[in-house]
Design a protein around this motif. Structure first.
Motif, PDB file in Angstrom:
ATOM      1  N   ARG A  15       0.814  -1.214   0.000  1.00 31.37           N
ATOM      2  CA  ARG A  15       0.000   0.000   0.000  1.00 31.37           C
ATOM      3  C   ARG A  15       0.849   1.266   0.000  1.00 31.37           C
ATOM      4  O   ARG A  15       0.438   2.313  -0.509  1.00 31.37           O
ATOM      5  N   ASP A  57      11.992   0.477  12.555  1.00 31.45           N
ATOM      6  CA  ASP A  57      10.652   0.549  13.147  1.00 31.45           C
ATOM      7  C   ASP A  57      10.337   1.981  13.584  1.00 31.45           C
ATOM      8  O   ASP A  57      11.203   2.874  13.520  1.00 31.45           O
ATOM      9  N   VAL A  73       1.336   2.550   7.583  1.00 36.83           N
ATOM     10  CA  VAL A  73       0.933   1.653   6.495  1.00 36.83           C
ATOM     11  C   VAL A  73       1.426   0.235   6.791  1.00 36.83           C
ATOM     12  O   VAL A  73       1.941  -0.457   5.915  1.00 36.83           O
ATOM     13  N   THR A  74       1.268  -0.154   8.036  1.00 40.22           N
ATOM     14  CA  THR A  74       1.684  -1.480   8.484  1.00 40.22           C
ATOM     15  C   THR A  74       0.457  -2.387   8.551  1.00 40.22           C
ATOM     16  O   THR A  74      -0.680  -1.900   8.532  1.00 40.22           O
ATOM     17  N   PRO A  76      -2.599  -4.334  10.220  1.00 45.41           N
ATOM     18  CA  PRO A  76      -3.387  -3.791  11.337  1.00 45.41           C
ATOM     19  C   PRO A  76      -3.135  -4.464  12.683  1.00 45.41           C
ATOM     20  O   PRO A  76      -3.406  -3.866  13.717  1.00 45.41           O
ATOM     21  N   LYS A  97      -6.604   1.802   7.168  1.00 41.88           N
ATOM     22  CA  LYS A  97      -7.699   0.989   7.708  1.00 41.88           C
ATOM     23  C   LYS A  97      -7.276  -0.467   7.736  1.00 41.88           C
ATOM     24  O   LYS A  97      -6.420  -0.842   6.927  1.00 41.88           O
ATOM     25  N   GLY A 123      -7.326   5.965   7.087  1.00 42.40           N
ATOM     26  CA  GLY A 123      -7.244   6.069   5.629  1.00 42.40           C
ATOM     27  C   GLY A 123      -8.420   5.462   4.890  1.00 42.40           C
ATOM     28  O   GLY A 123      -8.285   4.414   4.242  1.00 42.40           O
ATOM     29  N   ASN A 166      -0.313  -7.832  -0.384  1.00 38.92           N
ATOM     30  CA  ASN A 166       0.140  -8.203   0.962  1.00 38.92           C
ATOM     31  C   ASN A 166      -0.177  -9.691   1.238  1.00 38.92           C
ATOM     32  O   ASN A 166      -1.073 -10.260   0.646  1.00 38.92           O
ATOM     33  N   TYR A 168      -0.322 -11.070   4.650  1.00 33.59           N
ATOM     34  CA  TYR A 168      -0.869 -11.389   5.969  1.00 33.59           C
ATOM     35  C   TYR A 168      -2.369 -11.753   5.951  1.00 33.59           C
ATOM     36  O   TYR A 168      -2.804 -12.557   6.782  1.00 33.59           O
ATOM     37  N   GLU A 179     -10.324  -6.609   6.125  1.00 31.56           N
ATOM     38  CA  GLU A 179      -9.547  -5.948   5.074  1.00 31.56           C
ATOM     39  C   GLU A 179     -10.430  -5.268   4.032  1.00 31.56           C
ATOM     40  O   GLU A 179     -10.037  -4.248   3.474  1.00 31.56           O
ATOM     41  N   HIS A 183     -14.242  -1.228   4.335  1.00 30.61           N
ATOM     42  CA  HIS A 183     -14.489  -0.120   3.397  1.00 30.61           C
ATOM     43  C   HIS A 183     -15.988  -0.015   3.092  1.00 30.61           C
ATOM     44  O   HIS A 183     -16.548   1.072   3.053  1.00 30.61           O
TER      45      HIS A 183
END
Ligand SMILES: NC(=O)c1ccc[n+]([C@@H]2O[C@H](COP(=O)([O-])OP(=O)(O)OC[C@H]3O[C@@H](n4cnc5c(N)ncnc54)[C@H](O)[C@@H]3O)[C@@H](O)[C@H]2O)c1
Length: 347
Positions: A15, A57, A73-74, A76, A97, A123, A166, A168, A179, A183
């Motif tokens: 992202r 980090d 932007v990691t 969640p 988000k 976001g 991603n 994860y 995820e 939205h």
């Protein structure tokens, strides 16, 4: 504050590619810090912003970078140390988000930011799509009357092993909900300007799903004023394509958004469907740029804060309501979860 807003970007994965592009084009900001445990990711981002400090980090970055705000932007899950490091450094935060992977954790972040006197925004870029603005405006002006019920479909085969995505979510308990549906639920609250009261949902995983957790969500959502929305979302659809269809039935007609980022049409009861005009947009860029504009104005005290962490809690509650409803096999009142979250907020 004078000059450009100094921004640290924390998390340099999939992202962040959009964020780095949008940040580099914004005249009001300067990227002064970049954090990611991956040296390769730091190097790639550092090529774009050679003067930015880099660190593995958030805490290490906070010791070296001069910044006013961070974009988080990691993934969640596990953001507590990142949020604490940003707040301790006196940075406002725009977090992708979902703000956290549970409502309780997100509520703690909101409480900590408020206690620290810093802004915490989320976001929610889909709010800033021209089609979302047009959908909301059409309802506001009563173009086809007042909304009473709706249907929201998002059916996608999402190959979570693709290299540009991603990884994860493949291991999450509820990847679709946390995820993606986040939205959609936020869009419903935003566009209808109503809060949900009750949700009856089921989540499950089709036999062919590549996700460990549930890729399917089906829900009947009751909003304030008796408005009902039927929702279906999947990341494991039976065909490799994305079908999007968000229809709202109103007292005098219907609005339908036929594509995820466009295709809004309206018809009165006996009329033909006609396109609703929407501004031009570049997918993923226009929306993120407008979200960034809002955040810059909010952080510099020149405009209102939208997409606040506190507001976001109401969308996250919808996710947890779906999970609880599915476990229970019956409807869940949002008030039930809301009361629990309020008591956990300061835990
Ligand atoms: N709004 C949207 O349209 C949209 C689209 C995609 C992803 N997202 C969101 O963006 C966030 C990140 O998703 P992604 O696709 O970039 O995931 P990703 O896994 O591709 O990237 C995450 C990055 O964070 C890094 N990271 C992990 N822990 C860190 C730490 N403690 N400090 C610094 N960096 C750390 C990882 O090394 C990785 O590079 C998620 O919340 C996701 O939901 C939003």
């Amino acid at each position: 504050m004078t000059g450009r807003l100094r921004i640290a970007v924390i998390g340099l994965g999939a992202r962040s590619r959009t964020w780095l592009k949008v940040l580099s084009a914004h005249p009001g900001v300067i990227v002064t810090g970049l954090a990611d445990p991956s040296a390769e990711a730091r190097h790639a981002a550092g090529v774009l912003f050679p003067d930015a400090a880099t660190a593995p980090d958030a805490a290490a970055l906070a010791r070296t970078a001069q910044a006013d705000a961070a974009i988080l932007v990691t993934p969640p899950g596990g953001r507590a140390a990142q949020i604490d490091a940003c707040l301790a450094a006196g940075w406002d935060i725009l977090a992708e988000k979902p703000l956290a992977d549970s409502v309780a954790e997100a509520a703690r972040f909101v409480a900590r930011a408020e206690a620290a006197g810093r802004q915490l925004l989320v976001g929610l870029n889909f709010r800033y799509l021209p089609v979302t603005r047009a959908y909301r405006a059409a309802l506001d002006e009563g173009r086809v009357g007042a909304p009473e019920f709706g249907r929201f479909l998002y059916e996608r085969w999402r190959d979570g092993r693709l290299p540009h995505l991603n990884r994860y979510p493949l291991q999450m308990d509820h990847p679709m909900l946390w995820e993606q549906s986040v939205h959609h639920f936020d869009l419903m609250r935003h566009v209808y300007r109503r809060e949900p009261l009750r949700i009856d949902a089921r989540t499950w995983n089709p036999s062919w799903s590549m996700y460990r957790g549930h890729a399917n969500v089906s829900a009947l959502i009751e909003f304030e004023g008796g408005m009902h929305v039927t929702y279906q979302g999947t990341w494991a659809g039976g065909v490799d394509r994305l079908d999007f269809d968000w229809r709202t039935d109103c007292t005098n007609g219907v609005l339908i958004q036929r594509e995820m980022m466009g295709g809004l049409v309206a018809a009165t009861r006996q009329g033909e469907f006609a396109p609703v005009e929407t501004a031009a947009h570049e997918p993923w860029i226009t929306d993120a740029a407008a979200l960034l504009d809002m955040a810059v104005r909010a952080f510099t005290g020149t405009g209102p804060a939208e997409c606040t962490g506190r507001d976001h809690l109401s969308s996250l509650l919808m996710l947890e309501a779906c999970i609880r409803s599915s476990d229970r096999g019956g409807p869940v009142e949002l008030a039930e979860l809301h009361d629990e979250t309020t008591s956990e907020e300061h835990a």
